[in-house]
Design an enzyme around this catalytic site. Structure first.
Site, PDB file in Angstrom:
ATOM      1  N   GLY A  22       0.811  -1.228   0.000  1.00  0.00           N
ATOM      2  CA  GLY A  22       0.000   0.000   0.000  1.00  0.00           C
ATOM      3  C   GLY A  22       0.831   1.259   0.000  1.00  0.00           C
ATOM      4  O   GLY A  22       0.506   2.220   0.710  1.00  0.00           O
ATOM      5  N   THR A  52       1.410   9.571  -6.817  1.00  0.00           N
ATOM      6  CA  THR A  52       2.067   9.801  -5.519  1.00  0.00           C
ATOM      7  C   THR A  52       2.967   8.640  -5.093  1.00  0.00           C
ATOM      8  O   THR A  52       3.562   8.698  -4.024  1.00  0.00           O
ATOM      9  CB  THR A  52       1.030  10.074  -4.402  1.00  0.00           C
ATOM     10  OG1 THR A  52       0.090   8.987  -4.386  1.00  0.00           O
ATOM     11  CG2 THR A  52       0.307  11.378  -4.606  1.00  0.00           C
ATOM     12  N   VAL A  64      -3.352  -7.630  -2.452  1.00  0.00           N
ATOM     13  CA  VAL A  64      -2.874  -8.456  -1.332  1.00  0.00           C
ATOM     14  C   VAL A  64      -4.001  -9.234  -0.640  1.00  0.00           C
ATOM     15  O   VAL A  64      -3.754  -9.963   0.311  1.00  0.00           O
ATOM     16  CB  VAL A  64      -2.112  -7.614  -0.271  1.00  0.00           C
ATOM     17  CG1 VAL A  64      -0.856  -7.015  -0.873  1.00  0.00           C
ATOM     18  CG2 VAL A  64      -3.002  -6.535   0.331  1.00  0.00           C
ATOM     19  N   ASN A  90       1.000  -2.454   5.363  1.00  0.00           N
ATOM     20  CA  ASN A  90       0.251  -1.214   5.602  1.00  0.00           C
ATOM     21  C   ASN A  90      -1.087  -1.177   4.886  1.00  0.00           C
ATOM     22  O   ASN A  90      -2.027  -0.522   5.347  1.00  0.00           O
ATOM     23  CB  ASN A  90       1.144  -0.044   5.160  1.00  0.00           C
ATOM     24  CG  ASN A  90       0.356   1.198   4.840  1.00  0.00           C
ATOM     25  OD1 ASN A  90      -0.034   1.935   5.736  1.00  0.00           O
ATOM     26  ND2 ASN A  90       0.092   1.430   3.559  1.00  0.00           N
ATOM     27  N   SER A 143      -5.022  -0.122  13.922  1.00  0.00           N
ATOM     28  CA  SER A 143      -5.757   1.140  14.043  1.00  0.00           C
ATOM     29  C   SER A 143      -6.105   1.380  15.508  1.00  0.00           C
ATOM     30  O   SER A 143      -6.497   0.442  16.223  1.00  0.00           O
ATOM     31  CB  SER A 143      -7.061   1.075  13.242  1.00  0.00           C
ATOM     32  OG  SER A 143      -7.853   2.207  13.544  1.00  0.00           O
ATOM     33  N   TYR A 156     -14.052  -3.851  10.306  1.00  0.00           N
ATOM     34  CA  TYR A 156     -12.691  -3.315  10.237  1.00  0.00           C
ATOM     35  C   TYR A 156     -11.971  -3.503  11.571  1.00  0.00           C
ATOM     36  O   TYR A 156     -10.858  -4.051  11.620  1.00  0.00           O
ATOM     37  CB  TYR A 156     -12.800  -1.842   9.861  1.00  0.00           C
ATOM     38  CG  TYR A 156     -11.523  -1.036   9.890  1.00  0.00           C
ATOM     39  CD1 TYR A 156     -10.510  -1.281   8.964  1.00  0.00           C
ATOM     40  CD2 TYR A 156     -11.344  -0.004  10.817  1.00  0.00           C
ATOM     41  CE1 TYR A 156      -9.349  -0.519   8.972  1.00  0.00           C
ATOM     42  CE2 TYR A 156     -10.192   0.761  10.832  1.00  0.00           C
ATOM     43  CZ  TYR A 156      -9.193   0.498   9.909  1.00  0.00           C
ATOM     44  OH  TYR A 156      -8.046   1.253   9.914  1.00  0.00           O
ATOM     45  N   LYS A 160      -8.720  -5.856  12.537  1.00  0.00           N
ATOM     46  CA  LYS A 160      -7.476  -5.278  13.063  1.00  0.00           C
ATOM     47  C   LYS A 160      -7.166  -5.859  14.455  1.00  0.00           C
ATOM     48  O   LYS A 160      -5.989  -6.050  14.800  1.00  0.00           O
ATOM     49  CB  LYS A 160      -7.581  -3.753  13.153  1.00  0.00           C
ATOM     50  CG  LYS A 160      -7.681  -3.033  11.795  1.00  0.00           C
ATOM     51  CD  LYS A 160      -6.380  -3.024  11.024  1.00  0.00           C
ATOM     52  CE  LYS A 160      -6.348  -1.944   9.952  1.00  0.00           C
ATOM     53  NZ  LYS A 160      -5.158  -2.059   9.079  1.00  0.00           N
TER      54      LYS A 160
HETATM   55  P1  NDP Z   1      -5.100   5.000   1.901  1.00  0.00           P
HETATM   56  O1  NDP Z   1      -6.434   4.480   1.470  1.00  0.00           O
HETATM   57  O2  NDP Z   1      -4.826   6.434   1.781  1.00  0.00           O
HETATM   58  O3  NDP Z   1      -3.967   4.136   1.145  1.00  0.00           O
HETATM   59  C1  NDP Z   1      -4.087   2.737   1.133  1.00  0.00           C
HETATM   60  C2  NDP Z   1      -2.993   2.124   0.297  1.00  0.00           C
HETATM   61  O4  NDP Z   1      -3.199   0.683   0.263  1.00  0.00           O
HETATM   62  C3  NDP Z   1      -3.029   2.567  -1.165  1.00  0.00           C
HETATM   63  O5  NDP Z   1      -1.718   2.520  -1.697  1.00  0.00           O
HETATM   64  C4  NDP Z   1      -3.906   1.503  -1.811  1.00  0.00           C
HETATM   65  O6  NDP Z   1      -3.721   1.470  -3.224  1.00  0.00           O
HETATM   66  C5  NDP Z   1      -3.395   0.251  -1.106  1.00  0.00           C
HETATM   67  N1  NDP Z   1      -4.343  -0.859  -1.114  1.00  0.00           N
HETATM   68  C6  NDP Z   1      -5.648  -0.846  -0.735  1.00  0.00           C
HETATM   69  N2  NDP Z   1      -6.209  -2.048  -0.946  1.00  0.00           N
HETATM   70  C7  NDP Z   1      -5.235  -2.836  -1.473  1.00  0.00           C
HETATM   71  C8  NDP Z   1      -5.188  -4.180  -1.923  1.00  0.00           C
HETATM   72  N3  NDP Z   1      -6.278  -4.971  -1.870  1.00  0.00           N
HETATM   73  N4  NDP Z   1      -4.022  -4.682  -2.404  1.00  0.00           N
HETATM   74  C9  NDP Z   1      -2.901  -3.884  -2.468  1.00  0.00           C
HETATM   75  N5  NDP Z   1      -2.887  -2.612  -2.058  1.00  0.00           N
HETATM   76  C10 NDP Z   1      -4.036  -2.097  -1.580  1.00  0.00           C
HETATM   77  O7  NDP Z   1      -4.930   4.483   3.422  1.00  0.00           O
HETATM   78  P2  NDP Z   1      -4.150   5.116   4.711  1.00  0.00           P
HETATM   79  O8  NDP Z   1      -2.806   5.550   4.310  1.00  0.00           O
HETATM   80  O9  NDP Z   1      -5.068   6.023   5.410  1.00  0.00           O
HETATM   81  O10 NDP Z   1      -4.075   3.802   5.623  1.00  0.00           O
HETATM   82  C11 NDP Z   1      -2.934   2.973   5.693  1.00  0.00           C
HETATM   83  C12 NDP Z   1      -3.137   2.005   6.851  1.00  0.00           C
HETATM   84  O11 NDP Z   1      -3.364   2.724   8.073  1.00  0.00           O
HETATM   85  C13 NDP Z   1      -4.348   1.077   6.682  1.00  0.00           C
HETATM   86  O12 NDP Z   1      -4.038  -0.205   7.165  1.00  0.00           O
HETATM   87  C14 NDP Z   1      -5.413   1.729   7.580  1.00  0.00           C
HETATM   88  O13 NDP Z   1      -6.354   0.786   8.051  1.00  0.00           O
HETATM   89  C15 NDP Z   1      -4.552   2.278   8.707  1.00  0.00           C
HETATM   90  N6  NDP Z   1      -5.167   3.373   9.464  1.00  0.00           N
HETATM   91  C16 NDP Z   1      -5.392   4.595   8.862  1.00  0.00           C
HETATM   92  C17 NDP Z   1      -5.981   5.624   9.596  1.00  0.00           C
HETATM   93  C18 NDP Z   1      -6.260   6.988   9.011  1.00  0.00           C
HETATM   94  O14 NDP Z   1      -6.931   7.809   9.689  1.00  0.00           O
HETATM   95  N7  NDP Z   1      -5.790   7.295   7.806  1.00  0.00           N
HETATM   96  C19 NDP Z   1      -6.378   5.430  11.006  1.00  0.00           C
HETATM   97  C20 NDP Z   1      -6.098   4.111  11.514  1.00  0.00           C
HETATM   98  C21 NDP Z   1      -5.506   3.140  10.757  1.00  0.00           C
HETATM   99  P3  NDP Z   1      -4.872   0.882  -4.231  1.00  0.00           P
HETATM  100  O15 NDP Z   1      -6.184   1.375  -3.730  1.00  0.00           O
HETATM  101  O16 NDP Z   1      -4.487   1.406  -5.595  1.00  0.00           O
HETATM  102  O17 NDP Z   1      -4.742  -0.616  -4.172  1.00  0.00           O
END
Ligand code: NDP
Length: 258
Positions: A22, A52, A64, A90, A143, A156, A160
């Protein structure tokens, strides 16, 4: 961010090979950038690259959520990096529903696959190599919402919570071989995924008596992706060489002393 050297004039993670899931935006992209700054070689993945995705990292498209996706990614890591010393799982997230009962079966399965089983599968493919080399660091992103499970997000937070429990057990299993496993639990962080989820939650209406989509952390601001990446970089570095099985909650003071 200042470059951290290891005392002998080289960057702290020079020579280390890192896989970050991610990494095309948000927290994952910040982790990739900080790893590159620290001198690591980085491979990252998402379902599709975006503008980005940090320059300097190798990128492979993978989903994944499936065993096949995890196997393709582990294969790419061997091909591109020759092995993995640092694994940051992540990729994660899930949208809100009106209530627990409104969450469909397939959404539960999807949340478990992305937020829990994806880490289990990837670890099962990559941790044996770390164990053999008697060195490695794994960080799983959970989280802070696990501390206040609530209807709209139960799929969710339950996934987690399973990830946290599994991480503790894996840390115990791998500790004798020198491989460390830790968790970072972000609070509300300003990322594309985080912002979109809270907008959707606000549209559904906050659940009475519970934390709302627009609450602010005691430190007076939302987290930035780099606030979370700082904690990840600490845990994978040798500065955290005596830390394993920990969950570092990075939440601007929302849940003190947890
Ligand atoms: P974003 O949605 O901004 O980014 C998520 C990333 O994961 C992207 O690169 C996305 O790319 C990739 N991704 C999503 N689904 C898949 C998949 N099935 N296979 C491969 N890649 C995937 O998320 P955040 O940066 O906000 O979150 C990152 C982590 O932090 C997560 O685990 C989230 O649960 C956790 N978190 C975030 C919080 C927040 O407030 N932002 C709070 C608490 C926890 P693409 O969609 O192109 O696959």
């Amino acid at each position: 961010m200042p470059t951290i050297e290891n005392g002998s004039g080289t960057r702290e993670l020079a020579g280390k090979r890192a896989l970050v899931t991610g990494g095309s935006r948000g927290i994952g992209a910040a982790v990739v950038r900080q790893l590159l700054d620290a001198g690591a070689e980085v491979l990252t993945t998402a379902r599709s690259a975006t503008a980005t995705t940090p320059e300097g990292a190798s990128f492979v498209e993978a989903d994944v959520r499936t065993r096949a996706g995890a196997e393709a990614l582990a294969g790419a890591a061997k091909e591109v990096l020759g092995g993995v010393d640092i694994l940051v799982h992540n990729a994660g997230g899930a949208g809100p529903y009106e209530s627990a009962a409104a969450i469909p079966d397939e959404v539960w399965q999807d949340a478990l696959d992305l937020n829990f089983l994806a880490s289990v599968r990837l670890d099962s493919l990559l941790a044996p190599g770390m164990r053999e080399r008697r060195s490695g660091a794994i960080v799983h992103i959970s989280s802070a919402a696990v501390l206040t499970p609530m209807g709209p997000f139960l799929h969710y937070t339950a996934a987690k919570a399973a990830l946290e429990n599994y991480s503790r057990g894996l840390a115990s299993e791998l500790a004798p071989s020198g491989v460390r496993v830790n968790v970072v639990s972000p609070g509300r962080t300003a990322t594309p995924g985080g912002i979109a989820t809270r907008e959707e939650w606000a549209r559904l209406g906050a659940v009475p008596g519970e934390v709302s989509a627009d609450d602010t952390a005691p430190l007076g601001r939302d987290g930035e992706a780099d606030d979370i990446a700082n904690a990840v970089l600490f845990l994978i570095s040798e500065r955290a060489g005596w830390l394993t099985g920990r969950n570092l909650i990075v939440d601007g003071g929302e849940f003190p002393m947890n």
